[in-house]
Design a protein around this motif. Sequence first.
Motif, short mmCIF file in Angstrom:
data_model
loop_
_atom_site.label_atom_id
_atom_site.label_comp_id
_atom_site.label_asym_id
_atom_site.label_seq_id
_atom_site.Cartn_x
_atom_site.Cartn_y
_atom_site.Cartn_z
N GLY A 102 7.07 -27.60 -20.49
CA GLY A 102 6.84 -26.31 -19.86
C GLY A 102 7.05 -26.37 -18.36
O GLY A 102 7.65 -25.46 -17.75
N ALA A 103 6.58 -27.45 -17.74
CA ALA A 103 6.77 -27.62 -16.30
C ALA A 103 8.26 -27.73 -15.98
O ALA A 103 8.74 -27.14 -15.01
N ALA A 104 8.99 -28.46 -16.82
CA ALA A 104 10.44 -28.60 -16.60
C ALA A 104 11.14 -27.25 -16.72
O ALA A 104 12.04 -26.94 -15.94
N THR A 105 10.72 -26.44 -17.66
CA THR A 105 11.32 -25.12 -17.84
C THR A 105 11.05 -24.22 -16.64
O THR A 105 11.94 -23.52 -16.15
N LEU A 106 9.83 -24.25 -16.13
CA LEU A 106 9.51 -23.45 -14.94
C LEU A 106 10.31 -23.93 -13.73
O LEU A 106 10.77 -23.12 -12.92
N ALA A 107 10.46 -25.24 -13.59
CA ALA A 107 11.23 -25.78 -12.46
C ALA A 107 12.69 -25.35 -12.56
O ALA A 107 13.32 -25.02 -11.54
N GLN A 108 13.24 -25.34 -13.77
CA GLN A 108 14.62 -24.88 -13.96
C GLN A 108 14.74 -23.41 -13.57
O GLN A 108 15.72 -23.01 -12.94
N LEU A 113 16.74 -19.36 -9.56
CA LEU A 113 16.47 -18.20 -8.72
C LEU A 113 16.62 -18.49 -7.23
O LEU A 113 16.90 -17.59 -6.45
N ASP A 114 16.40 -19.75 -6.84
CA ASP A 114 16.40 -20.09 -5.42
C ASP A 114 16.90 -21.53 -5.26
O ASP A 114 16.29 -22.46 -5.78
N SER A 115 17.97 -21.69 -4.52
CA SER A 115 18.59 -23.02 -4.37
C SER A 115 17.68 -24.02 -3.64
O SER A 115 17.93 -25.22 -3.70
N ARG A 116 16.64 -23.54 -2.98
CA ARG A 116 15.71 -24.48 -2.32
C ARG A 116 15.01 -25.37 -3.34
O ARG A 116 14.48 -26.42 -2.99
N TYR A 117 15.01 -24.96 -4.60
CA TYR A 117 14.32 -25.72 -5.65
C TYR A 117 15.29 -26.50 -6.54
O TYR A 117 14.91 -26.97 -7.61
N ASP A 118 16.53 -26.67 -6.08
CA ASP A 118 17.52 -27.41 -6.87
C ASP A 118 17.08 -28.86 -7.13
O ASP A 118 17.21 -29.35 -8.25
N ALA A 119 16.58 -29.54 -6.10
CA ALA A 119 16.17 -30.94 -6.29
C ALA A 119 15.03 -31.03 -7.30
O ALA A 119 15.03 -31.93 -8.16
N LEU A 120 14.09 -30.11 -7.22
CA LEU A 120 12.98 -30.09 -8.17
C LEU A 120 13.50 -29.83 -9.59
O LEU A 120 13.10 -30.50 -10.54
N GLY A 121 14.41 -28.88 -9.73
CA GLY A 121 14.98 -28.57 -11.03
C GLY A 121 15.71 -29.76 -11.63
O GLY A 121 15.58 -30.05 -12.82
N LYS A 122 16.49 -30.48 -10.81
CA LYS A 122 17.23 -31.65 -11.29
C LYS A 122 16.28 -32.79 -11.67
O LYS A 122 16.49 -33.48 -12.67
N ALA A 123 15.25 -32.98 -10.87
CA ALA A 123 14.28 -34.04 -11.19
C ALA A 123 13.57 -33.74 -12.50
O ALA A 123 13.38 -34.63 -13.34
N PHE A 124 13.20 -32.49 -12.71
CA PHE A 124 12.56 -32.11 -13.98
C PHE A 124 13.54 -32.15 -15.14
O PHE A 124 13.16 -32.43 -16.27
N GLN A 125 14.82 -31.88 -14.86
CA GLN A 125 15.83 -31.97 -15.92
C GLN A 125 15.93 -33.42 -16.41
O GLN A 125 16.06 -33.67 -17.61
N ASN A 126 15.83 -34.37 -15.49
CA ASN A 126 15.82 -35.78 -15.86
C ASN A 126 14.62 -36.10 -16.75
O ASN A 126 14.74 -36.78 -17.76
N ILE A 127 13.46 -35.57 -16.38
CA ILE A 127 12.25 -35.77 -17.18
C ILE A 127 12.44 -35.19 -18.57
O ILE A 127 12.12 -35.83 -19.59
N SER A 128 12.95 -33.98 -18.64
CA SER A 128 13.16 -33.31 -19.92
C SER A 128 14.10 -34.12 -20.82
O SER A 128 13.84 -34.29 -22.02
#
Length: 157
Positions: A102-108, A113-128
């Motif tokens: 769920g956390a990974a989905t929210l990070a994605q 929605l906002d490119s400032r969170y790209d690094a967070l989204g990619k890190a969570f994608q790795n976790i997923s």
Amino acid sequence: MTASAPLPPPPSQPPAPAPGGRAPSRWIAPVAAAVVAAGAGMGIGWLLWSGPDSAASGTGVDDAAADAAGACQAWKRVPSLDAIYDNDDKDTRMAHYERAVGAATLAQSAAQLDSRYDALGKAFQNISMRLRTYDIKGAEAEAAHEKVTTLCAELDD
């Protein structure tokens, strides 16, 4: 042609309901109102507890900051990746797994929605991906967990 028998008179009292039947309908509205009131009370309590300055209290459908904050709040309650599958209690294992996914989905969502969170989204994608492939042990898995934890800590600053 024969004459038909006269109809019997109506009963003086209405028939009693059969025991063990449905609850009287007069209770449905008060019970529904109580459920709605309890839900509203919990929602108001959450808003008061989180405060207006909390990023997670955002309500807009395009509020990337609220998604990122929600992802990190959930992530704080995820143990190390290998502990997710090593727990003997099935319910606890599933709760940790679902929380991480769920956390990974929210990070994605935040990253889309906002490119400032790209690094967070990619890190969570790795976790997923690690959770889906059971690649959750070793130094790389620990580094992936730590990267997400560090990115989330930076959001709190």
